[in-house]
Design a protein around this motif. Structure first.
Motif, short mmCIF file in Angstrom:
data_model
loop_
_atom_site.label_atom_id
_atom_site.label_comp_id
_atom_site.label_asym_id
_atom_site.label_seq_id
_atom_site.Cartn_x
_atom_site.Cartn_y
_atom_site.Cartn_z
N ALA A 1 37.27 61.29 79.88
CA ALA A 1 38.23 61.99 79.04
C ALA A 1 39.61 62.00 79.70
O ALA A 1 39.73 62.00 80.93
N LEU B 1 48.61 55.54 69.30
CA LEU B 1 47.33 55.93 68.70
C LEU B 1 47.23 55.47 67.25
O LEU B 1 46.15 55.09 66.78
N PHE C 1 41.09 54.66 72.38
CA PHE C 1 40.05 55.64 72.67
C PHE C 1 38.72 55.18 72.12
O PHE C 1 38.65 54.32 71.23
N ASP D 1 48.96 59.55 77.03
CA ASP D 1 47.75 58.79 76.68
C ASP D 1 47.62 58.58 75.17
O ASP D 1 46.81 57.76 74.72
N SER E 1 38.45 64.28 71.50
CA SER E 1 38.21 62.89 71.10
C SER E 1 39.05 61.91 71.92
O SER E 1 38.97 60.70 71.70
N MET E 2 39.87 62.41 72.85
CA MET E 2 40.68 61.55 73.72
C MET E 2 39.81 61.06 74.87
O MET E 2 39.89 61.54 76.00
N ARG E 3 38.94 60.10 74.57
CA ARG E 3 37.98 59.58 75.55
C ARG E 3 38.11 58.07 75.66
O ARG E 3 38.20 57.37 74.65
N ARG E 4 38.12 57.59 76.90
CA ARG E 4 38.09 56.15 77.16
C ARG E 4 36.86 55.83 77.99
O ARG E 4 36.09 56.71 78.36
N ASN F 1 43.74 54.06 65.88
CA ASN F 1 42.95 55.03 65.12
C ASN F 1 43.89 55.84 64.24
O ASN F 1 44.28 56.95 64.56
#
Length: 483
Positions: A354, A364, A440, A360, A347-350, A368
């Motif tokens: 990824a 958080l 993210f 990164d 789920s670490m997507r920008r 989120n």
């Protein structure tokens, strides 16, 4: 041999038959960028179906093919973990592979074939069936490690795994040939009977065979010093493949190690116990200290898995029903925690794609909070902080070691857990106290479901209706072997 006599083999036949059928479906369907998703769902249904059949199997032990394949409580427990790990890892692959246009039908088929090999490993009661299961699993894993063919890191990971895996298979085969040469049989029960005799006690050739056999299996569980492939393959392979590597194959290899030590060499306890104690100490210490300087969360999870293998081996070292029970509980909890963490990593997507560096995750919690809380709970559990599931999994293996007077293992295990807590808590610190980085993209439904289930399991494992059935099943499964 009749069809009725093969009924204990139905779970393996379901998965193998589904692999063959889905291979045909994939070949004859029109090819698209993501033609594997429908095949993937069918593969998950096949894995679930095999699990249902295993649950409904009778509790009594059964053997097939002249004792080469055994179905018992231990095998059923481990097979259910393997099937669950394969199914969830396959589920987590859908979205990521679709993004990269790599969701081809070959991937679910390879996962099914690897799962058949793992199920064979779990039930192996003969050196030949052991090797067949191991190689069926390994050949599929070599391919999926390099599945992203246009990615240099993925190709490199597959090549490294293949070369080192071939070396370990050669060592295992050499050990198996020595064992066969000095016992005249490949059957575990026959080898066990000979190993218990006074004549075999000082047989240096048989001891060498046991050592080489265990070296080959130690590679598969990535125990130190046979761990060298793990960080590079975890980092280079596609993240869904890494999630699969960290889950099901580890459980199957640990089950195979239990079969070899407890089933084939109960008369050589003093010899193999020394090897297991060394592997356990080395894995716990290297896994704890080597992870401290990692910047990639996938490499960190590689060293974390090495340390966790060391913790599991603490239970096996005890050579008792209590120790085997600890191994089973530990692997079950480890499976859930690992898949939960990899759901977060996926789920670490920008917008740019990824990412997988620990930095990164900065801030958080501000973007989120549910995902940050999920990672916090899983990191605390991996660190062994009570009353989370990870604490109880370590408690069972350490308690077995203490009761077996293996105080050094228990003390080093606790100290390694303290060192490991540093890098787990560092992730928590970065998520909650560092300056916020770019947020993210939203968490997808499949990853969210895996994260939710893993957090509920880890938080409420202490409750009788969650942890109780697992402990009871592990206790019954541990009685399979004679100690």
């Amino acid at each position: 041999m009749t069809l009725a006599s093969l009924s204990p083999l139905w779970p393996e036949l379901i998965v193998a038959g589904a692999a063959m059928l889905l291979l045909m479906v994939g070949v004859f369907r029109p090819e698209t960028d993501n033609d594997g998703e429908a095949v993937g769902w069918l593969a998950i249904l096949a894995l679930i179906g095999a699990g249902v059949v295993i649950i409904q199997q009778p509790t009594a032990s059964q053997t097939l093919f002249d004792n080469a394949f055994v179905i018992d409580g231990f095998g059923r427990f481990m097979k259910l973990l393997v099937l669950a790990g394969s199914a969830v890892a396959l589920l987590l692959a859908f979205d990521d592979f679709r993004d990269h246009k790599h969701m081809k039908f070959e991937y679910p088929v390879l996962i099914l074939l690897a799962t058949v090999g793992m199920m064979m490993m779990v039930s192996a009661s003969d050196l030949i069936s052991l090797y067949l299961g191991l190689e069926l699993q390994s050949l599929a894993l070599y391919v999926v490690a390099a599945f992203r063919r246009d990615d240099v890191r993925s190709s490199e990971a597959g090549l490294k795994y293949f070369v080192l895996g071939a070396l370990s298979s050669g060592m295992l085969l050499y050990g198996a040939s020595l064992v066969y040469g000095f016992t005249g049989s490949t059957s575990f029960p026959v080898i066990a009977g000979i190993a218990k005799s006074s004549v075999a006690a000082g047989n240096i050739g048989l001891i060498f065979g046991l050592v080489f056999l265990m070296v080959g299996i130690a590679f598969k569980i990535s125990a130190v010093p046979f761990h060298m492939w793990t960080p590079d393959v975890y980092e280079g392979a596609p993240t869904p493949v890494t999630a699969f590597f960290a889950a099901a194959p580890k459980i199957a290899a640990m089950a195979l190690l239990c079969r070899v030590t407890l089933g084939a060499f109960p008369g050589f306890t003093a010899q193999w116990q020394q090897i297991i104690v060394f592997l356990s100490l080395a894995s716990m210490l290297l896994g704890a200290f080597a992870a401290i300087g990692q910047t990639s969360i996938k490499r960190l999870m590689a060293y974390s898995s090495i340390a966790n293998v060391g913790f599991a081996l603490v239970g096996l070292s005890a050579h008792s029903a209590e120790g085997t029970q600890g191994v089973l509980i530990f692997m079950g909890v480890y499976l859930v925690m690992t898949l939960g963490v990899f759901a977060c990593i996926l789920s670490m997507r920008r917008q740019g794609g990824a990412v997988d560096t620990i930095d990164d995750l900065a801030g958080l919690s501000k973007h989120n909070l549910p995902m940050a809380m999920t990672l916090l709970v899983l990191m605390f559990s991996l660190a062994g902080i009570p009353p989370l599931a990870g604490f109880f999994s370590k408690w069972y293996v350490f308690l077995a070691a203490v009761n077996a007077n293996l105080w050094l293992l228990a003390v080093v295990g606790v100290l390694a857990s303290v060192v490991g807590a540093y890098y787990y808590l560092r992730i928590v610190k970065i998520m909650f106290f560092d300056d916020a980085a770019e947020p993210f993209l939203p968490v997808r439904a499949k990853a969210l479901a895996v994260m939710a289930v893993s957090v509920v399991f880890v938080l409420f494992f202490v409750l009788p209706f969650i942890g109780g059935p697992i402990v009871e099943a592990a206790t019954a499964a541990a009685k399979t072997f004679r100690y």
